[in-house]
Write a protein that holds these residues in place. Structure first.
Motif, short mmCIF file in Angstrom:
data_model
loop_
_atom_site.label_atom_id
_atom_site.label_comp_id
_atom_site.label_asym_id
_atom_site.label_seq_id
_atom_site.Cartn_x
_atom_site.Cartn_y
_atom_site.Cartn_z
N VAL A 1 0.86 -1.18 0.00
CA VAL A 1 0.00 0.00 0.00
C VAL A 1 0.91 1.24 0.00
O VAL A 1 1.48 1.58 1.04
CB VAL A 1 -0.92 -0.01 1.24
CG1 VAL A 1 -1.88 1.18 1.22
CG2 VAL A 1 -1.69 -1.33 1.34
N PRO A 2 1.07 1.90 -1.16
CA PRO A 2 2.03 3.01 -1.23
C PRO A 2 1.81 4.09 -0.17
O PRO A 2 2.76 4.57 0.44
CB PRO A 2 1.84 3.57 -2.65
CG PRO A 2 1.35 2.39 -3.44
CD PRO A 2 0.48 1.61 -2.48
N LYS A 3 0.55 4.49 0.04
CA LYS A 3 0.30 5.56 1.00
C LYS A 3 0.01 5.06 2.42
O LYS A 3 -0.17 5.85 3.33
CB LYS A 3 -0.89 6.41 0.53
CG LYS A 3 -0.55 7.28 -0.67
CD LYS A 3 -1.71 8.19 -0.96
CE LYS A 3 -1.37 9.24 -2.00
NZ LYS A 3 -2.55 10.04 -2.34
N GLY A 4 -0.10 3.76 2.58
CA GLY A 4 -0.41 3.20 3.89
C GLY A 4 -1.89 3.27 4.19
O GLY A 4 -2.65 3.95 3.50
N PRO A 5 -2.32 2.56 5.24
CA PRO A 5 -3.74 2.54 5.58
C PRO A 5 -4.19 3.86 6.18
O PRO A 5 -3.41 4.57 6.82
CB PRO A 5 -3.85 1.41 6.61
CG PRO A 5 -2.47 1.18 7.11
CD PRO A 5 -1.51 1.71 6.11
N SER A 6 -5.47 4.18 5.97
CA SER A 6 -6.05 5.40 6.52
C SER A 6 -7.15 5.02 7.51
O SER A 6 -7.71 3.93 7.45
CB SER A 6 -6.64 6.24 5.39
OG SER A 6 -7.28 7.39 5.91
N THR A 7 -7.47 5.94 8.42
CA THR A 7 -8.61 5.74 9.32
C THR A 7 -9.82 6.54 8.84
O THR A 7 -10.85 6.58 9.50
CB THR A 7 -8.25 6.17 10.75
OG1 THR A 7 -7.74 7.51 10.72
CG2 THR A 7 -7.20 5.25 11.36
N ASP A 8 -9.66 7.18 7.68
CA ASP A 8 -10.71 8.02 7.10
C ASP A 8 -11.44 7.26 5.99
O ASP A 8 -10.83 6.92 4.97
CB ASP A 8 -10.03 9.28 6.53
CG ASP A 8 -11.02 10.23 5.87
OD1 ASP A 8 -12.22 9.88 5.73
OD2 ASP A 8 -10.58 11.33 5.48
N PRO A 9 -12.75 6.96 6.18
CA PRO A 9 -13.48 6.17 5.19
C PRO A 9 -13.54 6.80 3.79
O PRO A 9 -13.83 6.11 2.82
CB PRO A 9 -14.90 6.07 5.77
CG PRO A 9 -14.73 6.33 7.23
CD PRO A 9 -13.58 7.29 7.34
N SER A 10 -13.26 8.09 3.67
CA SER A 10 -13.32 8.70 2.34
C SER A 10 -12.00 8.53 1.57
O SER A 10 -11.91 8.88 0.40
CB SER A 10 -13.67 10.19 2.44
OG SER A 10 -12.59 10.91 2.99
#
Ligand code: MN
Length: 200
Positions: A66-75
């Protein structure tokens, strides 16, 4: 040869275990794992920085970069590129892969924990089927990542791509940005630079 060994062929072919400190996959266990399947996220400063998202399925770690890494933002939809299956014991790995070797660079164990299948009928929707179907929904219990995450395949054949997306639940938080505010290792507390400069 059992099924999980066969799956690790590509992993083994890509590496020279006399040169890389990465596990050879012969242990097939993790000290911290309990009875639930595990997930790990490894921050990997290779030729380009990315986060390797791995989930235990049938004895191996299914993996996506995952180039940008995981997010906690559903959008936020994060591109996730499938990579070869890794041995379970890779979930403990942190250190330096020599330059010139496959994946050369520093690996930091950014998050780890267990997960559970979120499908309404998990018995008839095991993770192997969800991967085939290109639609995974799991609940993570990590130290940094918690709550529902979906991994969704879009497009066909060579245009297929996977997206990692936070589901909209009580753990969703558009303001949290753990890849920048919590950058250090969950295993050793070290930063990427500290691991890089160490003798590991
Ligand atoms: Mn990687």
């Amino acid at each position: 040869m059992d099924e999980s060994k066969r799956k690790l062929n590509e992993y083994e072919m890509k590496r020279d275990f006399n040169k890389t400190p990465e596990p050879d996959g012969k242990e097939a266990s993790l000290e911290w794992a309990r009875d639930r399947p595990v997930f790990v996220v490894q921050k990997h400063a290779a030729s380009t920085l990315h986060y390797d998202f791995r989930i235990e399925v049938d004895g191996v770690l299914k993996s996506w970069a995952v180039p940008k890494g995981p997010s906690t933002d559903p959008s936020e939809k994060r591109l996730a590129v499938p990579t070869e299956d890794h041995p379970l014991e890779y979930g403990d790995f942190e250190g330096n892969i020599p330059e010139g070797e496959y994946g050369g660079g520093t690996v930091l164990l950014w998050d780890r924990g267990s997960y559970r299948n979120l499908k309404e009928d998990p018995e008839s929707n095991p993770l192997t089927k969800q991967i085939e179907d290109g639609h995974i929904t799991i609940w993570l219990e990590g130290e940094k990542l918690k709550g529902g995450y979906a991994l969704v395949r879009t497009g066909k054949a060579e245009n297929a791509r996977w997206l990692l997306v936070k589901m909209n639940d009580r753990e969703a938080d558009a303001r949290r940005n753990p890849t920048s505010t919590e950058p250090n290792s969950v295993k050793t507390g070290r930063s990427l630079e500290e691991i890089r400069d160490s003798k590991d």
